[in-house]
Design a protein around this motif. Structure first.
Motif, mmCIF file in Angstrom:
data_model
loop_
_atom_site.group_PDB
_atom_site.id
_atom_site.type_symbol
_atom_site.label_atom_id
_atom_site.label_comp_id
_atom_site.label_asym_id
_atom_site.label_seq_id
_atom_site.Cartn_x
_atom_site.Cartn_y
_atom_site.Cartn_z
ATOM 1 N N CYS A 25 0.855 -1.196 0.000
ATOM 2 C CA CYS A 25 0.000 0.000 0.000
ATOM 3 C C CYS A 25 0.888 1.241 0.000
ATOM 4 O O CYS A 25 2.034 1.195 0.441
ATOM 5 N N HIS A 26 0.324 2.358 -0.446
ATOM 6 C CA HIS A 26 1.125 3.586 -0.461
ATOM 7 C C HIS A 26 1.568 3.996 0.944
ATOM 8 O O HIS A 26 2.597 4.639 1.111
ATOM 9 N N SER A 27 0.798 3.611 1.971
ATOM 10 C CA SER A 27 1.192 3.966 3.342
ATOM 11 C C SER A 27 2.502 3.278 3.741
ATOM 12 O O SER A 27 3.256 3.820 4.551
ATOM 13 N N ASP A 28 2.794 2.108 3.172
ATOM 14 C CA ASP A 28 4.088 1.462 3.437
ATOM 15 C C ASP A 28 5.216 2.324 2.871
ATOM 16 O O ASP A 28 6.218 2.581 3.536
ATOM 17 N N GLY B 138 -4.711 1.879 -5.664
ATOM 18 C CA GLY B 138 -5.329 0.755 -4.974
ATOM 19 C C GLY B 138 -6.469 1.184 -4.063
ATOM 20 O O GLY B 138 -7.475 0.484 -3.946
ATOM 21 N N VAL B 139 -6.343 2.340 -3.420
ATOM 22 C CA VAL B 139 -7.410 2.809 -2.524
ATOM 23 C C VAL B 139 -8.497 3.538 -3.321
ATOM 24 O O VAL B 139 -9.694 3.286 -3.143
ATOM 25 N N GLY B 140 -8.096 4.430 -4.215
ATOM 26 C CA GLY B 140 -9.072 5.232 -4.985
ATOM 27 C C GLY B 140 -10.020 4.367 -5.807
ATOM 28 O O GLY B 140 -11.216 4.665 -5.914
ATOM 29 N N VAL C 164 -10.476 10.959 -11.474
ATOM 30 C CA VAL C 164 -9.397 11.878 -11.854
ATOM 31 C C VAL C 164 -8.062 11.210 -11.512
ATOM 32 O O VAL C 164 -7.856 10.785 -10.368
ATOM 33 N N ASP C 165 -7.189 11.084 -12.483
ATOM 34 C CA ASP C 165 -5.846 10.544 -12.235
ATOM 35 C C ASP C 165 -4.951 11.103 -13.328
ATOM 36 O O ASP C 165 -5.422 11.644 -14.331
ATOM 37 N N LYS C 166 -3.626 10.976 -13.128
ATOM 38 C CA LYS C 166 -2.735 11.494 -14.168
ATOM 39 C C LYS C 166 -2.286 10.396 -15.127
ATOM 40 O O LYS C 166 -1.595 10.660 -16.085
ATOM 41 N N VAL D 184 -7.550 10.993 -2.738
ATOM 42 C CA VAL D 184 -7.001 9.678 -2.396
ATOM 43 C C VAL D 184 -5.547 9.582 -2.878
ATOM 44 O O VAL D 184 -5.146 8.572 -3.464
ATOM 45 N N ILE D 185 -4.801 10.665 -2.636
ATOM 46 C CA ILE D 185 -3.377 10.663 -3.006
ATOM 47 C C ILE D 185 -2.534 11.077 -1.790
ATOM 48 O O ILE D 185 -1.569 10.412 -1.435
ATOM 49 N N GLY D 186 -2.916 12.214 -1.169
ATOM 50 C CA GLY D 186 -2.166 12.669 -0.002
ATOM 51 C C GLY D 186 -1.331 13.922 -0.246
ATOM 52 O O GLY D 186 -0.376 14.171 0.485
ATOM 53 N N TRP E 293 -10.530 7.871 8.270
ATOM 54 C CA TRP E 293 -9.494 6.975 8.773
ATOM 55 C C TRP E 293 -9.993 5.550 8.647
ATOM 56 O O TRP E 293 -11.056 5.218 9.187
ATOM 57 N N TYR E 294 -9.255 4.728 7.922
ATOM 58 C CA TYR E 294 -9.594 3.315 7.731
ATOM 59 C C TYR E 294 -11.048 3.158 7.257
ATOM 60 O O TYR E 294 -11.746 2.238 7.659
ATOM 61 N N GLY E 295 -11.483 4.110 6.431
ATOM 62 C CA GLY E 295 -12.829 4.021 5.861
ATOM 63 C C GLY E 295 -13.929 3.996 6.898
ATOM 64 O O GLY E 295 -15.009 3.467 6.658
ATOM 65 N N ALA F 241 -1.917 -0.876 -9.623
ATOM 66 C CA ALA F 241 -2.968 -0.670 -8.622
ATOM 67 C C ALA F 241 -2.465 -1.282 -7.322
ATOM 68 O O ALA F 241 -2.355 -0.628 -6.302
ATOM 69 N N ARG F 242 -2.143 -2.558 -7.355
ATOM 70 C CA ARG F 242 -1.555 -3.208 -6.191
ATOM 71 C C ARG F 242 -0.557 -4.268 -6.647
ATOM 72 O O ARG F 242 -0.874 -5.086 -7.516
ATOM 73 N N SER F 243 0.623 -4.257 -6.023
ATOM 74 C CA SER F 243 1.508 -5.416 -6.082
ATOM 75 C C SER F 243 1.154 -6.234 -4.859
ATOM 76 O O SER F 243 0.972 -5.680 -3.774
HETATM 77 P P1 PAD Z 1 -1.351 4.669 -5.037
HETATM 78 O O1 PAD Z 1 0.050 5.152 -5.167
HETATM 79 O O2 PAD Z 1 -1.700 3.289 -5.465
HETATM 80 O O3 PAD Z 1 -2.359 5.645 -5.817
HETATM 81 C C1 PAD Z 1 -2.181 7.024 -5.987
HETATM 82 C C2 PAD Z 1 -2.793 7.403 -7.335
HETATM 83 O O4 PAD Z 1 -2.732 8.830 -7.480
HETATM 84 C C3 PAD Z 1 -2.058 6.812 -8.531
HETATM 85 O O5 PAD Z 1 -2.981 6.180 -9.399
HETATM 86 C C4 PAD Z 1 -1.409 8.026 -9.194
HETATM 87 O O6 PAD Z 1 -1.319 7.890 -10.611
HETATM 88 C C5 PAD Z 1 -2.356 9.138 -8.798
HETATM 89 N N1 PAD Z 1 -1.768 10.489 -8.792
HETATM 90 C C6 PAD Z 1 -0.567 10.864 -8.293
HETATM 91 N N2 PAD Z 1 -0.403 12.206 -8.398
HETATM 92 C C7 PAD Z 1 -1.542 12.681 -8.969
HETATM 93 C C8 PAD Z 1 -2.001 13.980 -9.309
HETATM 94 N N3 PAD Z 1 -1.251 15.073 -9.087
HETATM 95 N N4 PAD Z 1 -3.245 14.108 -9.834
HETATM 96 C C9 PAD Z 1 -4.010 13.006 -10.057
HETATM 97 N N5 PAD Z 1 -3.627 11.758 -9.756
HETATM 98 C C10 PAD Z 1 -2.410 11.588 -9.217
HETATM 99 O O7 PAD Z 1 -1.726 4.878 -3.497
HETATM 100 P P2 PAD Z 1 -2.853 4.124 -2.624
HETATM 101 O O8 PAD Z 1 -4.101 4.077 -3.430
HETATM 102 O O9 PAD Z 1 -2.267 2.897 -2.030
HETATM 103 O O10 PAD Z 1 -2.990 5.187 -1.417
HETATM 104 C C11 PAD Z 1 -3.525 6.483 -1.668
HETATM 105 C C12 PAD Z 1 -3.438 7.323 -0.404
HETATM 106 O O11 PAD Z 1 -4.296 6.781 0.593
HETATM 107 C C13 PAD Z 1 -2.040 7.385 0.222
HETATM 108 O O12 PAD Z 1 -1.820 8.687 0.709
HETATM 109 C C14 PAD Z 1 -2.160 6.415 1.384
HETATM 110 O O13 PAD Z 1 -1.220 6.685 2.411
HETATM 111 C C15 PAD Z 1 -3.582 6.734 1.804
HETATM 112 C C16 PAD Z 1 -4.194 5.747 2.729
HETATM 113 N N6 PAD Z 1 -5.023 6.260 3.698
HETATM 114 C C17 PAD Z 1 -5.603 5.461 4.600
HETATM 115 C C18 PAD Z 1 -6.537 6.084 5.581
HETATM 116 O O14 PAD Z 1 -6.946 5.419 6.535
HETATM 117 N N7 PAD Z 1 -6.900 7.317 5.398
HETATM 118 C C19 PAD Z 1 -5.376 4.081 4.572
HETATM 119 C C20 PAD Z 1 -4.567 3.564 3.591
HETATM 120 C C21 PAD Z 1 -3.957 4.392 2.659
#
Ligand code: PAD
Ligand code: ZN
Length: 366
Positions: A39-42, A195-197, A215-217, A260-262, A310-312, A360-362
């Protein structure tokens, strides 16, 4: 001895080393992991965005089979298949008894110490303790977690898919289904389709949102987003994504927007994509020092809501079995989230692939 990926120093690659795993203490269970998502949090722990005491075994999205139970554990037995929760939910604290178990006080304590609920870890390397990310540590063949963090699932659920429920699904689907207030027919915009979005998108679809703007790039992420339920896509690299979302919503903005990026810049974008009276749910975890500015008058005049998720907002005991059921009915996509299966030694490459938006996810399989 077990192989585990340890974060020793911020900014340095994880090291896959042999660690010792203690027997579970009272109220704990030992789990032989079958799989762990990356996950991106790792990555955020490894690059210093997210604070987690180190050295630590990272990984917090896992599923496996119970190998040993500690004293006093009566509701789990050896051989049970489980999904691991990265928030221990004790069911007794202020938050658990006020319908916000994702904020459990035991979970917070464990997260702050970097160990299990009592603050200690069950991993050691040459006699020196190695902590466990979010009381889990799933980048390891074997781990010990609080029994309340091991949620029993049906034996016929494939474990690599089950692992993804442990973070990506609970966080993303839950943000749409639990944190937000989506009504049938609503309009949703999701900024960031990793993976989260993607799980926010399928959660919004499940809540019967009529319009879901992804929305994604990365174009291939937008293609995946359609598969998960997006009705419209916006490439953030191609002009102003806020203007594009306003265009798709008769100039008003969406009822619910998710970041959902941070990044603070994309949080601001998500806020500006929400209509007057709408809500913005922040799921992406920004840098701990990050503040994002917003116009004070605009928030009042626009009657806007900004809400963290937080954690949905998940109750893991209620939601994990429910997601297994939805998957088995074909109403939750999990196979499609697994971009690649790797072994533990591939974890640093998985970080690179995630950083560049490729996957999306490894999923590490053991
Ligand atoms: P990910 O890296 O799989 O996805 C991020 C996505 O954002 C990718 O598809 C990128 O292409 C896209 N992206 C990057 N920059 C941009 C930009 N400027 N504009 C548009 N799209 C862009 O990460 P993930 O889905 O595993 O995690 C996403 C976030 O969620 C990350 O910050 C993670 O720490 C957080 C998270 N939060 C919780 C929580 O409880 N709130 C739990 C788990 C993960
Ligand atoms: Zn996660």
């Amino acid at each position: 001895m077990t192989k585990a990926a340890v974060c020793r120093e911020i900014g340095q690659p994880l090291e896959v080393v042999d660690v010792e795993v203690d027997a579970p203490h009272a109220g704990e269970v030992k789990i032989r992991l079958a799989a762990s998502g990356v996950c991106h949090s790792d990555l955020s722990v490894q690059n210093g965005t997210l604070l987690q005491p180190i050295p630590a075994v990272l990984g917090h999205e896992g599923a496996g089979i119970i190998e040993e139970v500690g004293e006093g554990v009566t509701d789990l037995k050896v051989g049970d298949h489980v999904v691991i929760s990265w928030v221990p939910q004790d069911g007794t604290c202020f938050y658990c008894t006020h319908d916000q178990p994702e904020l459990c006080e035991s979970g917070l304590l464990a997260m702050m110490t970097g160990g299990l609920i009592d603050g200690t870890s069950r991993f050691t390397e040459n006699g020196v303790p190695v902590l466990q990310m979010a009381s889990t540590g799933t980048f390891s063949e074997v781990t010990v977690v609080p029994a309340i963090s091991a949620i029993k699932i049906r034996d016929d659920m494939p474990l690599p898919q089950a692992a993804l429920i442990g973070c990506g699904v609970l966080t993303g689907f839950g943000a749409a289904a639990n944190t937000a207030d989506i009504k049938p027919g609503d309009t949703v915009a999701v900024v960031g389709c990793g993976g989260v979005g993607l799980n926010v998108i399928q959660g919004a679809k499940h809540m019967k949102a009529a319009t879901i703007i992804a929305v994604d790039k990365m174009d291939h992420k937008l293609e995946m987003a359609k598969q998960f339920g997006a009705t419209h896509t916006v490439n953030a690299g191609d002009g102003d994504p806020v203007a594009k979302v306003l265009e798709l919503t008769e100039g008003r903005g969406a009822d619910h927007t998710f970041e959902v990026i941070g990044y603070t810049a994309t949080i601001e974008q998500a806020y500006n994509m929400a209509r007057r009276g709408g809500e913005t749910i922040i799921v992406g975890v920004p840098d701990m020092e990050a503040n994002f500015p917003t116009n004070g008058f605009g928030i009042v005049f626009g009657e806007k809501t900004i809400k963290g998720s937080w954690y949905g907002s998940s109750d893991v005991h209620r939601d994990i079995p429910r997601y297994v059921e939805l998957y088995q009915k074909g109403e939750l996509l999990l196979d499609e989230l697994i971009s690649r299966k790797i072994d533990l030694t591939g974890v640093n490459e998985a970080f690179a692939a995630m950083g560049s938006g490729e996957v999306a996810r490894s999923v590490i399989t053991y």
